[in-house]
Design a protein around this motif. Structure first.
Motif, PDB file in Angstrom:
ATOM      1  N   MET B 193       0.124   4.491 -14.467  1.00 23.13           N
ATOM      2  CA  MET B 193       0.451   3.153 -13.951  1.00 23.13           C
ATOM      3  C   MET B 193       1.108   3.204 -12.569  1.00 23.13           C
ATOM      4  SD  MET B 193      -0.170   0.153 -14.912  1.00 23.13           S
ATOM      5  CE  MET B 193      -0.307   0.040 -16.682  1.00 23.13           C
ATOM      6  N   ALA B 194       2.208   3.944 -12.456  1.00 24.68           N
ATOM      7  CA  ALA B 194       2.902   4.023 -11.169  1.00 24.68           C
ATOM      8  C   ALA B 194       2.011   4.690 -10.123  1.00 24.68           C
ATOM      9  CB  ALA B 194       4.200   4.806 -11.327  1.00 24.68           C
ATOM     10  N   THR B 195       1.237   5.709 -10.575  1.00 21.52           N
ATOM     11  CA  THR B 195       0.360   6.435  -9.672  1.00 21.52           C
ATOM     12  C   THR B 195      -0.719   5.519  -9.106  1.00 21.52           C
ATOM     13  OG1 THR B 195       0.673   8.110 -11.355  1.00 21.52           O
ATOM     14  CG2 THR B 195      -0.720   8.681  -9.528  1.00 21.52           C
ATOM     15  N   ILE B 196      -1.347   4.717  -9.981  1.00 26.41           N
ATOM     16  CA  ILE B 196      -2.389   3.796  -9.529  1.00 26.41           C
ATOM     17  C   ILE B 196      -1.815   2.859  -8.468  1.00 26.41           C
ATOM     18  CG2 ILE B 196      -3.796   1.799 -10.196  1.00 26.41           C
ATOM     19  CD1 ILE B 196      -4.227   3.150 -12.901  1.00 26.41           C
ATOM     20  N   ALA B 197      -0.641   2.294  -8.758  1.00 27.05           N
ATOM     21  CA  ALA B 197      -0.036   1.341  -7.823  1.00 27.05           C
ATOM     22  C   ALA B 197       0.193   1.994  -6.464  1.00 27.05           C
ATOM     23  CB  ALA B 197       1.277   0.827  -8.396  1.00 27.05           C
ATOM     24  N   GLY B 198       0.785   3.196  -6.485  1.00 24.31           N
ATOM     25  CA  GLY B 198       1.074   3.880  -5.227  1.00 24.31           C
ATOM     26  C   GLY B 198      -0.201   4.210  -4.461  1.00 24.31           C
ATOM     27  N   TYR B 199      -1.192   4.802  -5.156  1.00 24.60           N
ATOM     28  CA  TYR B 199      -2.424   5.216  -4.484  1.00 24.60           C
ATOM     29  C   TYR B 199      -3.181   4.017  -3.924  1.00 24.60           C
ATOM     30  CZ  TYR B 199      -1.812   9.822  -6.670  1.00 24.60           C
ATOM     31  OH  TYR B 199      -1.329  11.036  -7.070  1.00 24.60           O
ATOM     32  N   THR B 200      -3.240   2.910  -4.694  1.00 21.82           N
ATOM     33  CA  THR B 200      -3.957   1.729  -4.209  1.00 21.82           C
ATOM     34  C   THR B 200      -3.371   1.274  -2.874  1.00 21.82           C
ATOM     35  OG1 THR B 200      -4.329   1.044  -6.482  1.00 21.82           O
ATOM     36  CG2 THR B 200      -4.679  -0.614  -4.797  1.00 21.82           C
ATOM     37  N   ARG B 201      -2.034   1.276  -2.793  1.00 22.13           N
ATOM     38  CA  ARG B 201      -1.395   0.866  -1.538  1.00 22.13           C
ATOM     39  C   ARG B 201      -1.780   1.799  -0.397  1.00 22.13           C
ATOM     40  NH1 ARG B 201       4.640  -1.084  -1.974  1.00 22.13           N
ATOM     41  NH2 ARG B 201       4.317  -0.519   0.140  1.00 22.13           N
ATOM     42  N   HIS B 202      -1.786   3.124  -0.685  1.00 21.36           N
ATOM     43  CA  HIS B 202      -2.134   4.075   0.372  1.00 21.36           C
ATOM     44  C   HIS B 202      -3.585   3.909   0.804  1.00 21.36           C
ATOM     45  CE1 HIS B 202       1.677   5.878   0.120  1.00 21.36           C
ATOM     46  NE2 HIS B 202       1.508   6.437  -1.046  1.00 21.36           N
ATOM     47  N   VAL B 203      -4.518   3.795  -0.186  1.00 17.66           N
ATOM     48  CA  VAL B 203      -5.937   3.655   0.147  1.00 17.66           C
ATOM     49  C   VAL B 203      -6.138   2.392   0.971  1.00 17.66           C
ATOM     50  CG1 VAL B 203      -8.247   3.261  -0.793  1.00 17.66           C
ATOM     51  CG2 VAL B 203      -6.754   4.941  -1.867  1.00 17.66           C
ATOM     52  N   SER B 204      -5.518   1.297   0.521  1.00 21.52           N
ATOM     53  CA  SER B 204      -5.696   0.025   1.202  1.00 21.52           C
ATOM     54  C   SER B 204      -5.172   0.089   2.643  1.00 21.52           C
ATOM     55  CB  SER B 204      -4.990  -1.058   0.392  1.00 21.52           C
ATOM     56  OG  SER B 204      -4.714  -2.148   1.181  1.00 21.52           O
ATOM     57  N   ALA B 205      -3.989   0.659   2.832  1.00 22.13           N
ATOM     58  CA  ALA B 205      -3.412   0.749   4.180  1.00 22.13           C
ATOM     59  C   ALA B 205      -4.285   1.610   5.082  1.00 22.13           C
ATOM     60  CB  ALA B 205      -2.006   1.329   4.100  1.00 22.13           C
ATOM     61  N   SER B 206      -4.744   2.747   4.526  1.00 23.47           N
ATOM     62  CA  SER B 206      -5.543   3.681   5.304  1.00 23.47           C
ATOM     63  C   SER B 206      -6.901   3.070   5.654  1.00 23.47           C
ATOM     64  CB  SER B 206      -5.704   4.959   4.481  1.00 23.47           C
ATOM     65  OG  SER B 206      -6.473   5.881   5.145  1.00 23.47           O
ATOM     66  N   MET B 207      -7.523   2.368   4.689  1.00 21.13           N
ATOM     67  CA  MET B 207      -8.810   1.716   4.938  1.00 21.13           C
ATOM     68  C   MET B 207      -8.680   0.634   6.013  1.00 21.13           C
ATOM     69  SD  MET B 207     -11.662   2.525   3.705  1.00 21.13           S
ATOM     70  CE  MET B 207     -12.994   1.616   2.993  1.00 21.13           C
ATOM     71  N   THR B 208      -7.629  -0.175   5.909  1.00 23.23           N
ATOM     72  CA  THR B 208      -7.413  -1.247   6.886  1.00 23.23           C
ATOM     73  C   THR B 208      -7.407  -0.664   8.292  1.00 23.23           C
ATOM     74  OG1 THR B 208      -6.031  -2.287   5.226  1.00 23.23           O
ATOM     75  CG2 THR B 208      -5.923  -3.200   7.441  1.00 23.23           C
ATOM     76  N   GLU B 209      -6.716   0.476   8.439  1.00 20.89           N
ATOM     77  CA  GLU B 209      -6.608   1.088   9.753  1.00 20.89           C
ATOM     78  C   GLU B 209      -7.972   1.614  10.227  1.00 20.89           C
ATOM     79  OE1 GLU B 209      -2.872   3.227   9.967  1.00 20.89           O
ATOM     80  OE2 GLU B 209      -3.859   4.505  11.457  1.00 20.89           O
TER      81      GLU B 209
END
Lengths: 305, 320
Positions: B193-209
């Motif tokens: 659960m915590a891992t999914i939340a953290g990774y989603t934020r990282h993927v999303s931020a990195s993709m946006t860039e």
């Protein structure tokens, strides 16, 4: 001129911040909760009771007139325990984040300003701490018998000693994130012209670091410190839950959950209340930190424009 | 590249050595000493025996001398005995290391499986209602105390619904694959659960860039399918920083595993370390902690290698 820029910067920051719904809700929630916790002694006085009073004839009560939220496995008033536990958990979060933030700021400034050997030693140290499995190490650190380090038993037996111990231990491992952020900002600020001017005026490194660099790196410090409060509250709750953090009879939201696992069939409310409060507090601090970060970012974009 | 790997391995070994001394020192400060514990469990012990035991355990020698004796034995492959289990430490730890790695790798795979598409969606639909919901859930995921999440799962699925087991790794006497998977659902859900939340934020931020780059515009201008632009052109580049974060975050995955294992009586490394410290089994705790550190350091080296493999621009050769 300069005051006008400052004003627009400030108003841009505040308008962005207060236009974020999550920021306003989080700030209101946290302020309200801190207010209620600060007013808890009045409630205690009115109820003429305290959170440690055991009443074995009134165990596992549901909410009643006297006990707003009912009682726990020892007949203690759940509401009073939540209020006192909240005071402990929040104080630890706030104090430890400020200490860790200060250590991180000083080390980050030093690292970024001097560079070279000092920088690589501090950063290698920070990286190592960040990469280690932190929870097992915190468990070892909290389990240490401090009398073997020459601390008198009388201090160790004091009721709030475990609170101080947790604050110090968490501060010792919590500084690297902030140190890295401050270092990164310092590296940029250091190249600015006004630092050259300060150097030309013959100011020493300490004066330049604290009077000239520090005021220009406050936003990452504020953001990172706010975000770390939530994490620290989580760490405290885990350690207390495992029986290594805050020691009974002092209540913390974490140690209130220790017994709750075995009693989960008998009385689920004991597991639900403290956990909900930890969750809401931590998410509020995280939203607050995130909103601050976004608001600071708009401010810097405005300055560039 | 090989030179870089050797270099990093040496660095990690130094860190491991420093950590071993540091942990050795700390464990010496734990309440009680091994002799007290033996006396406690055997009240008829004579003072002659005590003296003999003290010599056996070298308890009165200075800490540095004891450490050197320990490390000499350790290097020769003698890692000592566990007091709690009365077995060689490695006999206890190797199956548990396997259990931990199973739990962590299944959770990690699940986390990536969920986080990558979710993160891409969030990055490509900014300010949509679903993106806001994803963002909110991510904050919830990183803010929820993991042990409390485990309690909630137990309350919901074991106490109220009664469909999933609250603890253990298998039903005694069963132990079939289905039974094991059944026991794995709640621990994996908690840990991921915590891992999914953290990774989603990282993927999303990195993709946006990454999506703001010119080559994405070029790919779209060439008339490539959006699917191909996202998954082939953007994701490949967006994953580079994500891989690093995942590997550097391995320590917190291990911390999460410790909590999960303790909550669900999953016989893994984390639970063993915790039980060893609570039960004053310091030799077991020492080796357990060092293995956990070794695992994390290995993950960090692998991240650096993956980083170079994913991004051909990065080379670890010295510039002249």
């Amino acid at each position: 001129m300069s005051t006008r820029i400052l004003k627009t910067q400030k108003s841009a920051f505040f308008s962005k911040f207060f236009n974020t719904p999550t920021a306003v809700i989080s700030l209101s929630f946290l302020s309200l909760m801190i207010l209620i916790i600060l007013l808890a002694p009045i409630y205690e006085h009115l109820r003429a009771a305290d959170s440690t009073r055991v009443d074995l004839f009134n165990r596992f009560l549901g909410p009643t007139g006297t006990y707003i939220l009912g009682t726990d496995e020892l007949g203690r008033d759940l509401m009073l325990r939540l209020l006192n536990g909240g005071e402990v958990s929040l104080s630890i979060g706030l104090i430890a984040s400020i200490i860790a933030g200060s250590i991180g700021t000083v080390l980050g400034l030093t690292s970024g300003y001097f560079g070279g050997k000092i920088d690589s030693i501090i950063m290698r140290f920070a990286d190592t701490i960040i990469s280690l499995p932190l929870l097992p190490l915190l468990i070892v650190l909290t389990a240490i018998d401090l009398s073997k380090l020459g601390i008198p038993q009388a201090y160790i037996d004091m009721p709030f000693f475990s609170t101080f111990k947790i604050i110090i231990i968490i501060s010792l491992v919590g500084w690297p994130t902030i140190a890295r952020l401050v270092r990164a900002s310092t590296l940029i600020v250091r190249e600015d012209d006004f630092i050259q001017v300060a150097l030309a005026q013959g100011y020493g490194p300490i004066r330049i670091m604290f009077k000239h660099v520090l005021p220009n790196v406050t936003s990452p410090i504020i953001v990172a410190t706010t975000l770390s409060i939530g994490n620290i509250i989580l760490f405290e709750s885990v350690l207390s839950f495992l029986g290594l953090g805050i020691q009974p009879p002092v209540a913390s939201w974490g140690n209130m959950l220790t017994g709750a696992q075995e009693l989960i069939y008998e009385d689920p409310k004991l597991a639900i209340w403290p956990g909900t409060l930890i969750f809401l507090t931590v998410i509020a601090f995280n939203f607050l930190g995130d909103s601050l970060q976004r608001a600071f970012r708009t401010r810097s974009i405005q300055i560039i424009n | 590249m090989i030179r870089f790997i050797i270099n990093r391995t040496c660095q990690s070994l130094v860190i491991l050595l420093v950590m071993s001394f540091f942990i050795f020192l700390l464990l010496g400060l734990m309440p009680g000493d091994p002799i007290d514990l033996l006396v406690g469990s055997n009240p008829t012990i004579s003072s002659d025996d005590l003296q003999r035991l003290k010599e056996l355990y070298d308890i009165e020698k200075p800490v540095l001398e004891r450490y050197l004796a320990w490390i000499t034995n350790a290097v020769h492959g003698d890692l000592g005995y566990s007091r709690l289990f009365a077995q060689p430490v490695m006999d206890i730890l190797s199956p548990r290391l396997f259990n931990s790695i199973t739990l962590m790798s299944v959770s990690l795979a699940l986390a990536l499986f969920v986080a990558i598409p979710t993160g891409i969606y969030a990055a490509t639909h900014p300010n949509s209602l679903l993106e806001k919901a994803i963002n909110f859930l991510c904050f919830a995921g990183i803010s929820i105390p993991p042990f409390w999440l485990a309690l909630l799962f137990i309350l919901l699925f074991s106490v109220f619904a009664g469909i999933l087991p609250a603890s253990g790794m298998e039903t005694i006497g069963d132990g079939s694959l289905i039974d094991r998977v059944h026991h794995m659902i709640l621990p994996v859900a908690t840990l991921s659960m915590a891992t999914i939340a953290g990774y989603t934020r990282h993927v999303s931020a990195s993709m946006t860039e990454v999506l703001q780059n010119d080559y994405i515009r070029t790919a779209r201008a060439k008339g490539l399918l959006e699917k191909s632009v996202l998954w082939r052109h953007a994701l490949k580049n967006a994953l580079i920083p994500v891989v690093t974060i995942i590997a550097l975050d391995f320590g917190s995955l291990f911390s999460g595993a410790l909590i999960t294992e303790t909550m669900f009586s999953w016989l893994g490394m984390g639970k063993t370390i915790y039980d060893a410290i609570i039960g004053s089994d310091y030799n077991l705790a020492l080796i357990g902690l060092l293995l956990a550190t070794l695992l994390t350091l290995t993950a960090n080296i692998m991240a650096d290698i993956a980083y170079a493999k994913l991004d051909p621009r990065i080379s670890y050769q010295k510039k002249n």
